[in-house]
Scaffold this active site. Structure first.
Site, PDB file in Angstrom:
ATOM      1  N   GLU A  15     -74.506  28.168 -19.171  1.00  0.00           N
ATOM      2  CA  GLU A  15     -73.955  28.850 -17.981  1.00  0.00           C
ATOM      3  C   GLU A  15     -74.311  30.338 -17.923  1.00  0.00           C
ATOM      4  OE1 GLU A  15     -69.756  27.955 -17.931  1.00  0.00           O
ATOM      5  OE2 GLU A  15     -70.106  25.818 -17.683  1.00  0.00           O
ATOM      6  N   GLU A  34     -72.425  16.584 -18.846  1.00  0.00           N
ATOM      7  CA  GLU A  34     -70.953  16.560 -18.714  1.00  0.00           C
ATOM      8  C   GLU A  34     -70.573  15.837 -17.432  1.00  0.00           C
ATOM      9  OE1 GLU A  34     -69.319  20.557 -19.062  1.00  0.00           O
ATOM     10  OE2 GLU A  34     -70.819  21.088 -20.557  1.00  0.00           O
TER      11      GLU A  34
HETATM   12  C1  XIL Z   1     -63.911  22.248 -20.939  1.00  0.00           C
HETATM   13  C2  XIL Z   1     -63.147  21.291 -21.841  1.00  0.00           C
HETATM   14  O1  XIL Z   1     -63.328  19.979 -21.372  1.00  0.00           O
HETATM   15  C3  XIL Z   1     -61.690  21.649 -21.865  1.00  0.00           C
HETATM   16  O2  XIL Z   1     -61.004  20.875 -22.834  1.00  0.00           O
HETATM   17  C4  XIL Z   1     -61.512  23.122 -22.177  1.00  0.00           C
HETATM   18  O3  XIL Z   1     -60.156  23.473 -22.056  1.00  0.00           O
HETATM   19  C5  XIL Z   1     -62.352  23.986 -21.253  1.00  0.00           C
HETATM   20  O4  XIL Z   1     -63.697  23.560 -21.325  1.00  0.00           O
HETATM   21  N1  XIL Z   1     -68.404  23.627 -18.906  1.00  0.00           N
HETATM   22  C6  XIL Z   1     -68.594  23.341 -20.225  1.00  0.00           C
HETATM   23  C7  XIL Z   1     -67.566  22.569 -20.963  1.00  0.00           C
HETATM   24  O5  XIL Z   1     -69.656  23.620 -20.768  1.00  0.00           O
HETATM   25  O6  XIL Z   1     -67.549  22.845 -22.341  1.00  0.00           O
HETATM   26  C8  XIL Z   1     -66.191  22.790 -20.386  1.00  0.00           C
HETATM   27  O7  XIL Z   1     -65.281  21.936 -21.055  1.00  0.00           O
HETATM   28  C9  XIL Z   1     -66.204  22.536 -18.899  1.00  0.00           C
HETATM   29  C10 XIL Z   1     -67.176  23.425 -18.187  1.00  0.00           C
END
Ligand code: XIL
Length: 344
Positions: free
Chosen positions: A167, A274
């Site tokens: 990011e 994700e």
């Molecule tokens: C999220 C997790 O799923 C949560 O448990 C945590 O509280 C916050 O982060 N982008 C990412 C992930 O790269 O690691 C994030 O995951 C969501 C957004």
């Protein structure tokens, strides 16, 4: 890459029923009329027909939950620690590394033959205050090098893919670099530094850049594309791009396949890292199918990983974005993904 039709049918004999009628009722019917031993179609088996991995983010504290673990083990063959490898978790204080929870997840993955994705080495979020508050470029660069060399060496040989930088671009129409301590103190070169340091610490892991809202072509994905192109042209080590794919039903970018393909054409693998899609029912099932089809149409799209196992523990819990509901029941979107993986 695809196995013969015979091998395919031997693995997943419910294929035909699923392909013809990808909805929960039809699947239940098919299962009822099919001997139990032949109904073992799973996401990972279906993905492996075309040589792909199907993964999920998983949490160490949930490894004590039998229902959670049973679903994780049965359906997925790539595991991403959801939080346990993030900087604030793994190096909360300078030079003091806390590997216990991440080690538990990696050991669990290994015991199940799952591939591990490390997430994430350098990210502006879930970053401890001692890093966020730095104001000396030299000290920050030392901290980045030290963090990467410790963490990537610790997991060397056990992590197949590292999300090295996560990011790094913002969401404005200019898609400029995100304002982070790394950007402010080190300038554009911080990403390159991170990739080189990771390669040095673990020469075998595949190194990915990952981001969200880059699934279609837009100013942000253009900016990531330019970064990858530049890295490839200058020999900066990069092997893959992770498309987080936090999406919403009915709003999957129509040009997702074309966008994944243009990245693949730069000579990197593309991973959905994700994936989750807000919504429910048929609309969600259709959007999942569209995303999985986009990946299958790109030979370098080799991994599909969900942001979690079940809606029950989803980071977007109110949006029910995953393939299992809070009771671990397969949703219509599960059936549509399985059907596309098998037929596609
Ligand atoms: C999220 C997790 O799923 C949560 O448990 C945590 O509280 C916050 O982060 N982008 C990412 C992930 O790269 O690691 C994030 O995951 C969501 C957004």
């Amino acid at each position: 890459m695809r196995k013969s039709l015979e091998a395919l049918l031997a693995m997943v004999p419910v294929v035909a029923a699923l392909v013809v009628a990808p909805n929960a009722a039809a699947t239940a019917q098919a299962a009822a009329s099919t001997p139990a031993s032949t109904t073992a179609a799973t996401l990972k088996d279906a993905a492996s027909i075309s040589g792909r991995l199907f993964g999920a983010a998983a949490a160490a504290n949930l490894l004590r939950d039998a229902e959670y673990v049973a679903t994780l083990n049965r359906e997925f063959n790539q595991l991403t620690p959801e939080n346990e490898m993030k900087w604030d978790f793994i190096e909360p204080n300078r030079g003091l590394f806390n590997y216990a929870a991440a080690d538990r997840l990696v050991s669990h993955a290994e015991s199940q033959g799952m591939t591990v994705r490390g997430h994430a080495l350098v990210w502006h979020s879930q970053l401890p205050a001692w890093v966020q508050n730095m104001n000396s470029p030299g000290q920050l660069l030392t901290a980045v090098h030290n963090h990467i060399s410790n963490v990537a060496s610790h997991f060397s040989g056990r992590v197949a893919y590292w999300n090295v930088a996560n990011e790094a671009f913002d969401d404005t129409s200019r898609a400029a670099r995100r304002n982070s301590v790394f950007q402010r103190l080190l300038g554009d070169a911080w990403i390159e530094e991170a990739f080189r340091a990771t390669r040095a610490a673990d020469p075998t892991a595949k190194l990915c850049y990952s981001d969200y809202f880059i699934e279609g072509q837009n100013p942000k994905s253009d900016a990531v594309y330019a970064l990858v192109k530049d890295f490839k042209s200058r020999g900066v080590p990069i092997d893959c791009v992770g498309f987080q794919a936090h999406l919403t039903s009915g709003a999957v970018p129509a040009d997702m396949r074309a966008n994944l393909q243009r990245f693949a054409d730069l000579g990197v693998d593309v991973h959905l890292t994700e994936l989750d899609i807000a919504g429910s029912g048929t609309a969600q099932a259709d959007s999942y199918a569209q995303v999985v089809r986009s990946c299958l149409a790109v030979s370098r799209c080799t991994v599909i990983t969900l942001s979690g196992v079940t809606d029950k523990f989803s980071w977007r819990v109110s949006q029910t974005p995953l393939l299992f509901d809070r009771y671990y029941t397969k949703k219509p979107a599960y059936d549509s993904v399985l059907s596309v993986l098998i037929g596609g």
